[in-house]
Design a protein around this motif. Structure first.
Motif, PDB file in Angstrom:
ATOM      1  N   ARG A   1       0.846  -1.207   0.000  1.00 32.93           N
ATOM      2  CA  ARG A   1       0.000   0.000   0.000  1.00 32.93           C
ATOM      3  C   ARG A   1       0.877   1.251   0.000  1.00 32.93           C
ATOM      4  O   ARG A   1       0.596   2.216  -0.714  1.00 32.93           O
ATOM      5  CB  ARG A   1      -0.929  -0.014   1.215  1.00 32.93           C
ATOM      6  CG  ARG A   1      -2.082  -0.997   1.100  1.00 32.93           C
ATOM      7  CD  ARG A   1      -2.944  -0.992   2.364  1.00 32.93           C
ATOM      8  NE  ARG A   1      -3.525   0.329   2.602  1.00 32.93           N
ATOM      9  CZ  ARG A   1      -4.690   0.749   2.095  1.00 32.93           C
ATOM     10  NH1 ARG A   1      -5.405  -0.066   1.344  1.00 32.93           N
ATOM     11  NH2 ARG A   1      -5.149   1.952   2.360  1.00 32.93           N
ATOM     12  N   PHE A   2       1.942   1.227   0.789  1.00 34.94           N
ATOM     13  CA  PHE A   2       2.868   2.361   0.829  1.00 34.94           C
ATOM     14  C   PHE A   2       3.475   2.615  -0.548  1.00 34.94           C
ATOM     15  O   PHE A   2       3.517   3.749  -1.025  1.00 34.94           O
ATOM     16  CB  PHE A   2       3.976   2.092   1.854  1.00 34.94           C
ATOM     17  CG  PHE A   2       5.083   3.109   1.823  1.00 34.94           C
ATOM     18  CD1 PHE A   2       4.981   4.281   2.559  1.00 34.94           C
ATOM     19  CD2 PHE A   2       6.220   2.893   1.059  1.00 34.94           C
ATOM     20  CE1 PHE A   2       6.001   5.234   2.523  1.00 34.94           C
ATOM     21  CE2 PHE A   2       7.243   3.828   1.020  1.00 34.94           C
ATOM     22  CZ  PHE A   2       7.127   5.002   1.750  1.00 34.94           C
ATOM     23  N   VAL A   3       3.972   1.557  -1.180  1.00 38.50           N
ATOM     24  CA  VAL A   3       4.611   1.692  -2.492  1.00 38.50           C
ATOM     25  C   VAL A   3       3.636   2.273  -3.513  1.00 38.50           C
ATOM     26  O   VAL A   3       3.995   3.144  -4.307  1.00 38.50           O
ATOM     27  CB  VAL A   3       5.153   0.324  -2.968  1.00 38.50           C
ATOM     28  CG1 VAL A   3       5.504   0.367  -4.456  1.00 38.50           C
ATOM     29  CG2 VAL A   3       6.373  -0.070  -2.155  1.00 38.50           C
ATOM     30  N   TYR A   4       2.391   1.800  -3.475  1.00 36.25           N
ATOM     31  CA  TYR A   4       1.416   2.279  -4.459  1.00 36.25           C
ATOM     32  C   TYR A   4       1.152   3.773  -4.293  1.00 36.25           C
ATOM     33  O   TYR A   4       1.158   4.528  -5.270  1.00 36.25           O
ATOM     34  CB  TYR A   4       0.102   1.499  -4.336  1.00 36.25           C
ATOM     35  CG  TYR A   4      -0.868   1.868  -5.442  1.00 36.25           C
ATOM     36  CD1 TYR A   4      -0.796   1.263  -6.684  1.00 36.25           C
ATOM     37  CD2 TYR A   4      -1.812   2.866  -5.249  1.00 36.25           C
ATOM     38  CE1 TYR A   4      -1.653   1.623  -7.713  1.00 36.25           C
ATOM     39  CE2 TYR A   4      -2.674   3.247  -6.272  1.00 36.25           C
ATOM     40  CZ  TYR A   4      -2.588   2.618  -7.501  1.00 36.25           C
ATOM     41  OH  TYR A   4      -3.429   2.996  -8.523  1.00 36.25           O
ATOM     42  N   VAL A   5       0.938   4.217  -3.055  1.00 35.40           N
ATOM     43  CA  VAL A   5       0.657   5.632  -2.815  1.00 35.40           C
ATOM     44  C   VAL A   5       1.896   6.481  -3.105  1.00 35.40           C
ATOM     45  O   VAL A   5       1.796   7.554  -3.722  1.00 35.40           O
ATOM     46  CB  VAL A   5       0.175   5.854  -1.363  1.00 35.40           C
ATOM     47  CG1 VAL A   5       0.011   7.347  -1.072  1.00 35.40           C
ATOM     48  CG2 VAL A   5      -1.148   5.136  -1.131  1.00 35.40           C
ATOM     49  N   ALA A   6       3.069   6.016  -2.683  1.00 33.40           N
ATOM     50  CA  ALA A   6       4.307   6.752  -2.938  1.00 33.40           C
ATOM     51  C   ALA A   6       4.548   6.911  -4.434  1.00 33.40           C
ATOM     52  O   ALA A   6       4.917   7.993  -4.911  1.00 33.40           O
ATOM     53  CB  ALA A   6       5.487   6.032  -2.279  1.00 33.40           C
ATOM     54  N   ASP A   7       4.311   5.844  -5.182  1.00 37.39           N
ATOM     55  CA  ASP A   7       4.507   5.899  -6.634  1.00 37.39           C
ATOM     56  C   ASP A   7       3.502   6.839  -7.288  1.00 37.39           C
ATOM     57  O   ASP A   7       3.846   7.589  -8.210  1.00 37.39           O
ATOM     58  CB  ASP A   7       4.379   4.490  -7.215  1.00 37.39           C
ATOM     59  CG  ASP A   7       4.738   4.445  -8.692  1.00 37.39           C
ATOM     60  OD1 ASP A   7       5.883   4.805  -9.024  1.00 37.39           O
ATOM     61  OD2 ASP A   7       3.880   4.052  -9.501  1.00 37.39           O
ATOM     62  N   ALA A   8       2.264   6.828  -6.809  1.00 37.04           N
ATOM     63  CA  ALA A   8       1.243   7.729  -7.359  1.00 37.04           C
ATOM     64  C   ALA A   8       1.596   9.191  -7.088  1.00 37.04           C
ATOM     65  O   ALA A   8       1.405  10.057  -7.947  1.00 37.04           O
ATOM     66  CB  ALA A   8      -0.121   7.397  -6.757  1.00 37.04           C
ATOM     67  N   MET A   9       2.124   9.471  -5.896  1.00 34.90           N
ATOM     68  CA  MET A   9       2.549  10.829  -5.572  1.00 34.90           C
ATOM     69  C   MET A   9       3.747  11.239  -6.422  1.00 34.90           C
ATOM     70  O   MET A   9       3.816  12.361  -6.929  1.00 34.90           O
ATOM     71  CB  MET A   9       2.898  10.932  -4.086  1.00 34.90           C
ATOM     72  CG  MET A   9       1.707  10.805  -3.157  1.00 34.90           C
ATOM     73  SD  MET A   9       2.177  10.778  -1.404  1.00 34.90           S
ATOM     74  CE  MET A   9       2.717  12.474  -1.159  1.00 34.90           C
ATOM     75  N   ASP A  10       4.687  10.333  -6.588  1.00 32.32           N
ATOM     76  CA  ASP A  10       5.903  10.625  -7.348  1.00 32.32           C
ATOM     77  C   ASP A  10       5.598  10.861  -8.831  1.00 32.32           C
ATOM     78  O   ASP A  10       6.217  11.708  -9.480  1.00 32.32           O
ATOM     79  CB  ASP A  10       6.876   9.464  -7.195  1.00 32.32           C
ATOM     80  CG  ASP A  10       8.336   9.913  -7.220  1.00 32.32           C
ATOM     81  OD1 ASP A  10       8.599  11.131  -7.190  1.00 32.32           O
ATOM     82  OD2 ASP A  10       9.216   9.039  -7.251  1.00 32.32           O
ATOM     83  N   ASP A  11       4.647  10.119  -9.374  1.00 32.53           N
ATOM     84  CA  ASP A  11       4.294  10.227 -10.795  1.00 32.53           C
ATOM     85  C   ASP A  11       3.252  11.317 -11.076  1.00 32.53           C
ATOM     86  O   ASP A  11       2.931  11.572 -12.237  1.00 32.53           O
ATOM     87  CB  ASP A  11       3.737   8.888 -11.307  1.00 32.53           C
ATOM     88  CG  ASP A  11       4.804   7.822 -11.414  1.00 32.53           C
ATOM     89  OD1 ASP A  11       5.998   8.164 -11.335  1.00 32.53           O
ATOM     90  OD2 ASP A  11       4.455   6.641 -11.570  1.00 32.53           O
TER      91      ASP A  11
END
Length: 308
Positions: free
Chosen positions: A198-208
């Motif tokens: 879940r962390f990776v998904y949200v972090a990636d969405a914020m980064d992209d």
């Protein structure tokens, strides 16, 4: 796969830092043995954490050796000897990379699409070796196919629930982290994997986020918040500091629950591996989130003050 799940190195003791590097180098070497030398180029911090967490949960003791490798032929480096957890993480890495490349072929356009297409034959070969390495107990391939397939469906439908999208990726990682372990350890690793996913998904969405908005690509943050999440400065696009702060607070709250769950395997486990797992969850991942905010929120915004 993404590289967001990593330690906060300044807080690691020297022996802990050396052990982490040994796990990193050991996994790199294991990837070469298991899925081919080309696969070593896809080594990521996320899979190092998977290997360390599974070693800790299964009671494997780190066997650190000094060896040379092709990337560093002159000076010997510390690296872990072969272990079941490293072997498993190496195979998982290839399957995740294969799934990511398949997604990029569907999602990307122009040169990026051509680049992804050119990688498909090599990835297909890596995945074939990975599935052979996992053998009859391979549940990873189905988990990855189901998880990424569900996310593609959400993307096509314009799903506006960040939680729903993040949980789909989290459940996929939960299955990956816990597969093949004993019942008690599997339950703990399931929760760690779910939280990390879940962390990776949200972090990636914020980064992209800025690039996705510019190119009109699906992003769950934009799907939920719309223009309220966007701060524009001329042609530049930034993530709104208010939305970034909200996402960060929610993500760190979830992460604290994941870290608490990890204490069940850290207490009484190998001291070095326990220190690494704790560092990643309590310090490394929050620091990663702060860095993403600094990159994607307007420089003039007081993100530090909003996220304390």
């Amino acid at each position: 796969m993404f590289g967001y799940v990593k330690p906060y190195v300044p807080d690691l003791r020297v022996r802990e830092d050396e052990l982490y590097r040994a796990v990193y180098c050991g996994l790199c070497l294991e990837m070469g043995r298991t899925t081919g030398q080309l696969s070593r180029m896809s080594l990521s911090y996320d899979l190092v954490f998977l290997a360390a967490a599974r070693m800790l949960a299964s009671g494997e003791k780190p066997d650190v050796l000094r060896r040379r490798c092709a990337a560093h032929p002159v000076k010997k480096r510390q690296m872990l000897a072969h272990s079941d957890s490293l072997h498993y993480a190496a195979a998982v890495s290839a399957i995740l990379v294969g799934g990511k490349v398949d997604d990029d072929v569907i999602d990307e356009k122009g040169l990026k699409k051509l680049a992804s297409l050119s990688l498909k034959p090599a990835c297909r070969h890596m995945v074939k070796k990975a599935r052979r390495a996992l053998g009859a107990d391979d549940t990873v391939t189905a988990s990855v196919e189901d998880g990424l397939g569900t996310l593609r469906e959400y993307e096509a439908a314009g799903e506006n629930s960040i939680d729903k999208c993040a949980d789909s990726f989290g459940l996929m990682m939960a299955e990956i982290f816990s597969a093949g372990l004993e019942e008690k350890e599997a339950r703990v690793l399931y929760e760690i994997g779910r939280g990390a996913g879940r962390f990776v998904y949200v972090a990636d969405a914020m980064d992209d986020f800025p690039e996705d908005v510019k190119k009109g690509r699906f992003n769950p943050i934009y799907a939920f918040y719309g223009e309220d999440a966007v701060l524009r400065d001329g042609k530049e696009v930034f993530l709104s500091p208010e939305v970034a702060g909200e996402l960060m607070r929610a993500t760190l709250l979830e992460l604290s629950k994941t870290a608490s769950c990890a204490e069940l395997i850290c207490d009484g486990g190998d001291a070095g591996l326990s220190a690494i797992v704790r560092n990643v969850l309590y310090l490394g991942m929050p620091e990663t989130m702060k860095k993403i905010c600094k990159r994607r929120v307007h420089p003039a915004a007081d993100t530090e003050g909003k996220n304390k």
